[in-house]
Motif scaffolding. Structure first.
Motif, PDB file in Angstrom:
ATOM      1  N   UNK A   6       0.924  -1.077  -0.095  1.00  0.00           N
ATOM      2  CA  UNK A   6      -0.173  -0.031  -0.004  1.00  0.00           C
ATOM      3  C   UNK A   6       0.751   1.203   0.077  1.00  0.00           C
ATOM      4  N   UNK A   7       2.122   1.053   0.316  1.00  0.00           N
ATOM      5  CA  UNK A   7       3.394   2.438   0.387  1.00  0.00           C
ATOM      6  C   UNK A   7       3.399   2.630  -1.056  1.00  0.00           C
ATOM      7  N   UNK A   8       3.619   3.886  -1.429  1.00  0.00           N
ATOM      8  CA  UNK A   8       4.090   4.412  -2.649  1.00  0.00           C
ATOM      9  C   UNK A   8       5.716   4.204  -2.802  1.00  0.00           C
ATOM     10  N   UNK A   9       6.041   3.106  -3.418  1.00  0.00           N
ATOM     11  CA  UNK A   9       7.348   2.670  -3.847  1.00  0.00           C
ATOM     12  C   UNK A   9       8.194   3.684  -4.503  1.00  0.00           C
ATOM     13  N   UNK A  38       6.788  -2.302  -4.220  1.00  0.00           N
ATOM     14  CA  UNK A  38       6.457  -2.603  -5.422  1.00  0.00           C
ATOM     15  C   UNK A  38       7.092  -1.312  -6.193  1.00  0.00           C
ATOM     16  N   UNK A  39       7.727  -1.544  -7.446  1.00  0.00           N
ATOM     17  CA  UNK A  39       8.040  -0.397  -8.316  1.00  0.00           C
ATOM     18  C   UNK A  39       7.869  -1.097  -9.878  1.00  0.00           C
ATOM     19  N   UNK A  40       7.473   0.198 -10.389  1.00  0.00           N
ATOM     20  CA  UNK A  40       7.443  -0.165 -11.750  1.00  0.00           C
ATOM     21  C   UNK A  40       8.504  -0.646 -12.565  1.00  0.00           C
ATOM     22  N   UNK A  41       9.526  -0.702 -12.311  1.00  0.00           N
ATOM     23  CA  UNK A  41      10.900  -1.214 -12.857  1.00  0.00           C
ATOM     24  C   UNK A  41      11.560  -1.533 -11.484  1.00  0.00           C
ATOM     25  N   UNK A  42      11.411  -2.845 -11.041  1.00  0.00           N
ATOM     26  CA  UNK A  42      12.122  -3.119  -9.781  1.00  0.00           C
ATOM     27  C   UNK A  42      13.459  -3.481  -9.956  1.00  0.00           C
ATOM     28  N   UNK A  71      15.745  -1.541 -11.996  1.00  0.00           N
ATOM     29  CA  UNK A  71      16.318  -0.325 -12.103  1.00  0.00           C
ATOM     30  C   UNK A  71      16.131   0.111 -10.627  1.00  0.00           C
ATOM     31  N   UNK A  72      15.103  -0.156  -9.972  1.00  0.00           N
ATOM     32  CA  UNK A  72      15.210   0.169  -8.626  1.00  0.00           C
ATOM     33  C   UNK A  72      16.302  -0.440  -7.641  1.00  0.00           C
ATOM     34  N   UNK A  73      16.493  -1.681  -7.861  1.00  0.00           N
ATOM     35  CA  UNK A  73      17.472  -2.465  -7.169  1.00  0.00           C
ATOM     36  C   UNK A  73      18.892  -1.792  -7.423  1.00  0.00           C
ATOM     37  N   UNK A  74      19.166  -1.591  -8.795  1.00  0.00           N
ATOM     38  CA  UNK A  74      20.387  -0.864  -9.260  1.00  0.00           C
ATOM     39  C   UNK A  74      20.768   0.454  -8.498  1.00  0.00           C
ATOM     40  N   UNK A  75      19.528   1.061  -8.349  1.00  0.00           N
ATOM     41  CA  UNK A  75      19.419   2.502  -7.733  1.00  0.00           C
ATOM     42  C   UNK A  75      19.984   2.311  -6.154  1.00  0.00           C
TER      43      UNK A  75
END
Length: 148
Positions: A110-113, A132-136, A138-142
């Motif tokens: 429910x949180x804003x990833x 949850x991210x649209x591009x997980x 890329x998120x993990x790389x960040x």
């Protein structure tokens, strides 16, 4: 004093006591909570991360709340962040005759990833992946870049 209920208990609507129990409650018990913080207004914030739907969670939160209050003389705001795979089914309160302990219960999804990933906090960034991210990828790389 077996079986003695007495008139005062009857008058208070508590019923007759069938048997008085001789119980010594243990005083030494180690309880480990996930996170406890002091807020800017002097309050206490207690966070628990829960990976499964545990039917005993409301009772545990009540135990934690009373133990924290006993130690710090201040009742904490409590939050359980559910990080499990199954649909969240736990209840956000422990309720029995004479006592109610309520806490906030949030499914991490429910949180804003995106907002968590934009934060400067690595902890927030890691929660972003669970939220949850649209591009997980890329998120993990960040996140890995920030940790490095």
């Amino acid at each position: 004093m077996q079986g003695s209920g007495g008139e005062p208990l009857r008058q208070l609507g508590l019923g007759e006591v069938k048997e008085w129990l001789n119980v010594d409650l243990p005083k030494t018990q180690t309880r480990r909570i996930d996170l406890l913080g002091r807020t800017s207004d002097g309050g206490l914030l207690h966070l628990e991360f829960q990976g499964t739907n545990d039917s005993t969670m409301p009772f545990r939160m009540a135990e934690y709340a009373l133990a924290i209050t006993g130690m710090f003389r201040r009742y904490p705001v409590q939050l359980v962040i559910y990080v499990g795979n199954e649909k969240l089914r736990m209840k956000p309160e422990y309720r029995t005759k004479g006592m109610v302990c309520q806490f906030q219960l949030v499914d991490v999804r429910e949180l804003d990833g995106a907002a968590l990933l934009a934060s400067d906090s690595i902890t927030d960034n890691i929660l972003a992946v669970l939220a949850g991210l649209d591009d997980s990828v890329q998120g993990i790389q960040t996140i890995m870049h920030r940790i490095a």
